[in-house]
Design a protein around this motif. Sequence first.
Motif, PDB file in Angstrom:
ATOM      1  N   LEU A  64       0.834  -1.203   0.000  1.00 15.62           N
ATOM      2  CA  LEU A  64       0.000   0.000   0.000  1.00 15.62           C
ATOM      3  C   LEU A  64       0.870   1.254   0.000  1.00 15.62           C
ATOM      4  N   LYS A  65       1.893   1.242   0.845  1.00 17.89           N
ATOM      5  CA  LYS A  65       2.786   2.409   0.925  1.00 17.89           C
ATOM      6  C   LYS A  65       3.525   2.632  -0.393  1.00 17.89           C
ATOM      7  N   THR A  66       3.927   1.536  -1.015  1.00 18.92           N
ATOM      8  CA  THR A  66       4.623   1.666  -2.293  1.00 18.92           C
ATOM      9  C   THR A  66       3.718   2.324  -3.333  1.00 18.92           C
ATOM     10  N   ARG A  67       2.487   1.835  -3.408  1.00 20.18           N
ATOM     11  CA  ARG A  67       1.524   2.392  -4.359  1.00 20.18           C
ATOM     12  C   ARG A  67       1.246   3.858  -4.076  1.00 20.18           C
ATOM     13  N   MET A  68       1.077   4.189  -2.793  1.00 23.42           N
ATOM     14  CA  MET A  68       0.795   5.579  -2.440  1.00 23.42           C
ATOM     15  C   MET A  68       1.972   6.471  -2.832  1.00 23.42           C
ATOM     16  N   GLY A  69       3.162   5.953  -2.618  1.00 20.49           N
ATOM     17  CA  GLY A  69       4.351   6.701  -3.017  1.00 20.49           C
ATOM     18  C   GLY A  69       4.367   6.957  -4.516  1.00 20.49           C
ATOM     19  N   GLU A  70       4.095   5.896  -5.278  1.00 23.37           N
ATOM     20  CA  GLU A  70       4.085   6.026  -6.739  1.00 23.37           C
ATOM     21  C   GLU A  70       3.048   7.032  -7.219  1.00 23.37           C
ATOM     22  N   MET A  71       1.932   7.089  -6.479  1.00 16.94           N
ATOM     23  CA  MET A  71       0.844   7.961  -6.925  1.00 16.94           C
ATOM     24  C   MET A  71       0.844   9.295  -6.180  1.00 16.94           C
ATOM     25  N   HIS A  72       1.924   9.572  -5.454  1.00 19.39           N
ATOM     26  CA  HIS A  72       2.102  10.855  -4.759  1.00 19.39           C
ATOM     27  C   HIS A  72       0.962  11.173  -3.783  1.00 19.39           C
ATOM     28  N   ILE A  73       0.547  10.143  -3.060  1.00 17.35           N
ATOM     29  CA  ILE A  73      -0.464  10.351  -2.028  1.00 17.35           C
ATOM     30  C   ILE A  73       0.251  10.431  -0.684  1.00 17.35           C
ATOM     31  N   PRO A  74       0.150  11.563  -0.002  1.00 19.78           N
ATOM     32  CA  PRO A  74       0.920  11.730   1.236  1.00 19.78           C
ATOM     33  C   PRO A  74       0.426  10.800   2.348  1.00 19.78           C
ATOM     34  N   GLU A  75       1.363  10.073   2.952  1.00 20.57           N
ATOM     35  CA  GLU A  75       0.990   9.106   3.989  1.00 20.57           C
ATOM     36  C   GLU A  75       0.398   9.768   5.224  1.00 20.57           C
ATOM     37  N   ASP A  76       0.917  10.964   5.569  1.00 20.95           N
ATOM     38  CA  ASP A  76       0.445  11.561   6.822  1.00 20.95           C
ATOM     39  C   ASP A  76      -1.024  11.970   6.743  1.00 20.95           C
ATOM     40  N   GLU A  77      -1.499  12.279   5.538  1.00 21.02           N
ATOM     41  CA  GLU A  77      -2.920  12.631   5.424  1.00 21.02           C
ATOM     42  C   GLU A  77      -3.823  11.432   5.644  1.00 21.02           C
ATOM     43  N   LEU A  78      -3.312  10.260   5.363  1.00 25.70           N
ATOM     44  CA  LEU A  78      -4.120   9.044   5.493  1.00 25.70           C
ATOM     45  C   LEU A  78      -3.573   8.130   6.591  1.00 25.70           C
ATOM     46  N   TYR A  79      -2.969   8.721   7.620  1.00 26.24           N
ATOM     47  CA  TYR A  79      -2.394   7.892   8.694  1.00 26.24           C
ATOM     48  C   TYR A  79      -3.427   6.944   9.288  1.00 26.24           C
ATOM     49  N   TRP A  80      -4.685   7.424   9.374  1.00 17.63           N
ATOM     50  CA  TRP A  80      -5.752   6.612   9.974  1.00 17.63           C
ATOM     51  C   TRP A  80      -6.092   5.419   9.088  1.00 17.63           C
ATOM     52  N   TYR A  81      -5.969   5.607   7.789  1.00 15.73           N
ATOM     53  CA  TYR A  81      -6.232   4.506   6.862  1.00 15.73           C
ATOM     54  C   TYR A  81      -5.109   3.477   6.980  1.00 15.73           C
TER      55      TYR A  81
END
Lengths: 482, 482
Positions: A419-436
């Motif tokens: 999930l983290k790899t995909r979010m990184g690739e798609m430039h989705i910031p992890e801190d905004e979705l920490y709860w997810y």
Amino acid sequence: MIKREKVVNILQSTVFNREITVLGWVKTFRNNQFIALNDGSCMSNIQIVVDFANTSEDILKKITTGAAISITGQLVESLGKGQSVEVKATAIEILGESDAEKFPLQPKKHSLEFLREIAHLRFRTQTFNAVFKIRHKLAFAVHQFFNDKGFVYLHTPIITASDAEGAGEMFRVTTLDFDATPRNEDNSINYKEDFFGRSANLTVSGQLEAELGAMALGEVYTFGPTFRAENSNTTRHLAEFWMIEPEVAFADLEDNMNLAEDLLKYVIKYAINHCPEELAFLTNRLAEEEKNKPQAERSDLDLMAKLQFCLDNNFERLTYTEAIEILKRSKPNQKKQFKYLIDEWGADLQSEHERYLVEKHFKKPVILTDYPADIKSFYMRMNEPDEQGRKTVRAMDILFPGIGEMVGGSQREERLDYLKTRMGEMHIPEDELYWYLDTRKFGTAPHAGFGLGFERLVLFVTGMTNIRDVIPFPRFPKNAEF
Amino acid sequence: MIKREKVVNILQSTVFNREITVLGWVKTFRNNQFIALNDGSCMSNIQIVVDFANTSEDILKKITTGAAISITGQLVESLGKGQSVEVKATAIEILGESDAEKFPLQPKKHSLEFLREIAHLRFRTQTFNAVFKIRHKLAFAVHQFFNDKGFVYLHTPIITASDAEGAGEMFRVTTLDFDATPRNEDNSINYKEDFFGRSANLTVSGQLEAELGAMALGEVYTFGPTFRAENSNTTRHLAEFWMIEPEVAFADLEDNMNLAEDLLKYVIKYAINHCPEELAFLTNRLAEEEKNKPQAERSDLDLMAKLQFCLDNNFERLTYTEAIEILKRSKPNQKKQFKYLIDEWGADLQSEHERYLVEKHFKKPVILTDYPADIKSFYMRMNEPDEQGRKTVRAMDILFPGIGEMVGGSQREERLDYLKTRMGEMHIPEDELYWYLDTRKFGTAPHAGFGLGFERLVLFVTGMTNIRDVIPFPRFPKNAEF
């Protein structure tokens, strides 16, 4: 207390020669004698027989189309054709007049376009009485289906600060003043001064929050409004529409497909069982409408037959890769009749391709699975690359004849590292979705869910052709009337 | 397909000595032997008996609170206290670990304030499992009640251009850019360039649109989100909350009161019948909480008794004028203990007065009717002035112990001339509400409706004390988390 009996009950009554009171709106008044009265409780009218000789001229002239009246009289068996009971009026009271010069809904055929402009009055037509009864029954059936299975109805938030889903353009929700916008030192907007202390939007989907619920309550669903600020002026898109989004822990894509197919069949069957009068009317309406079309564009099946056909057949399940092969070899692709020709794996399917698969090739609802990862969302579970190294995700779309995409869903990516790899690739910031991400850190488990566009379901079941005709007050670009 | 049986079903099973698979989250793990496993399907856990000797150290150390695991084993009758069945594990699979150092929900008592900060995880506690199950059942009961009566569920718009209701501060919905706002020649904002071609807001109520539906379909209700941009940081207010708004043609205020009382009793009874485990748990929770309060502030009745009491008693119905007389003569008014003393007719009632009437004087739910016109909305039906010339409207508020206003409603003003006069007095432009006035021009009829704040209902039934604890992700000033 206002004493009255509802028309829906009166029409089924078998106890005659008793006094009843019925209130409703005049549909027609023939020969100064026969009123067709409707109170909204069903599509059908009750016939009122007026004692012409003993009714004042003043009353008679106010019995006009659209007027609200109260009738007291004897319920009797009807000798006339087309109705089983009628009311012989002994007292008539005019509750609210309706000026025949001004009331726009005179008893004649009105175009759907015209009725859309008077959406506040179109409920009074038989077509919209039928459409909104069916819409109601479909909504109720959705709740009944999930309640019976032990799902929890979750009200996910409408206003969200999360803009990470990438599902589409969003509406801003704000209390800031355009003329006195608070600014930071660098002149950017100071959203700390906004109502929620941050930038906020209308939700495009309750899925991410529903996942939080599922990862604790097991099986949940949402049923609420969602929004897209897209400039789409089509018969298939609204800026505000209702979505149903179930989310299930300990489920994979096959469970997900089964759930979606069961749900669709359940609610269609519920409508067939509970709205026979409305569906018969709309089946006729559609048949009349199709008479104006060239033969080639008419449906093989009428509305009722089309609904029944859905119940009687399994939805066709195949992978995106299989679908691409079918499309490549298809006549419209070979003859270059598609606007977007299918020449290689990876292409996003257009409406023309979906329609070909559903309406021409399989002739029934189709579930496409395992789409290329590149054209799908970050939260979908990554498959192992195939022998050619192509990456797909465990997605599914359910395609319906005449509608296109009815359902979109997937098994969710439950593995934190993927999930983290995909979010990184798609430039989705992890801190905004920490709860997810927390749901993947603490007791992650396979889970799956989907979204069903409620208006598309209502479109399919009612046989209406414009999505603006199946929601009471449609919102679309440059329109927020009523 | 993932094979599993749900805990709620297993606990009721009477077929023993068979192999089952159960997936869920570890609540506790005692003595390296007994797992309490929960899958969200009910509040209760299933006991798993681990074969310590034949389970690897690596697995054992990953069976931590919050971890997701899959158990296959034999379902057997339990000899232990507190459960009837248990599973003797033959295979254990760790689906998702949960680091004991980091997982915030260790098995100990957490404050509701702390749990609010981790609202994405609080579903995993027994309290919130119970609260959201009850919320679900109440929502379902609302739909069932209205469906059985033949009402049509109407999805009234969330985004509206109408700002004439005066029900409170509103959120703006926009796609305009703060940094490049289109302007008219006089420098005012050019809302024609905004998405809807005009200024738009989030709805504060679906009532006016529901009236349009009722004046054609007869009986309708809404159940959707509504919004207030008010800076209220209380235990009773949310910026985003769900409302139920029925609207009935051919009904007066008495019909309206009967409908509201029937609805409330129906849904409370439904919760009692369908959530016995949850209500027993919450009754204990509230009793424990009240032990920390001074004797004088504790309830006479426990939660279950309070719910039952509501079912067993008619709501007290009296006019505002009668209530003012009671309040004037009341001890707290005489002794000047009210913050706002009641000295004359016309005063708006404060929470302290409502609580006195409900909790001290009548000791049951109260319906107050016929409020002064000056403190109520333009759409409420005007009564004839009383002998002293005082003007009242046919309004009703239903007040509940511990909650205050649960329902607000009225018979609507169906007389066009009265309505226009009121709108003029209150500076509400007629052209903005032309569609509303049309229902009075064409076949107007008596009708009535009310609004029920869903979260207040959930508060009452669950015995929770902060409204932020009965909606999954509460929205309030400076907070739109998750």
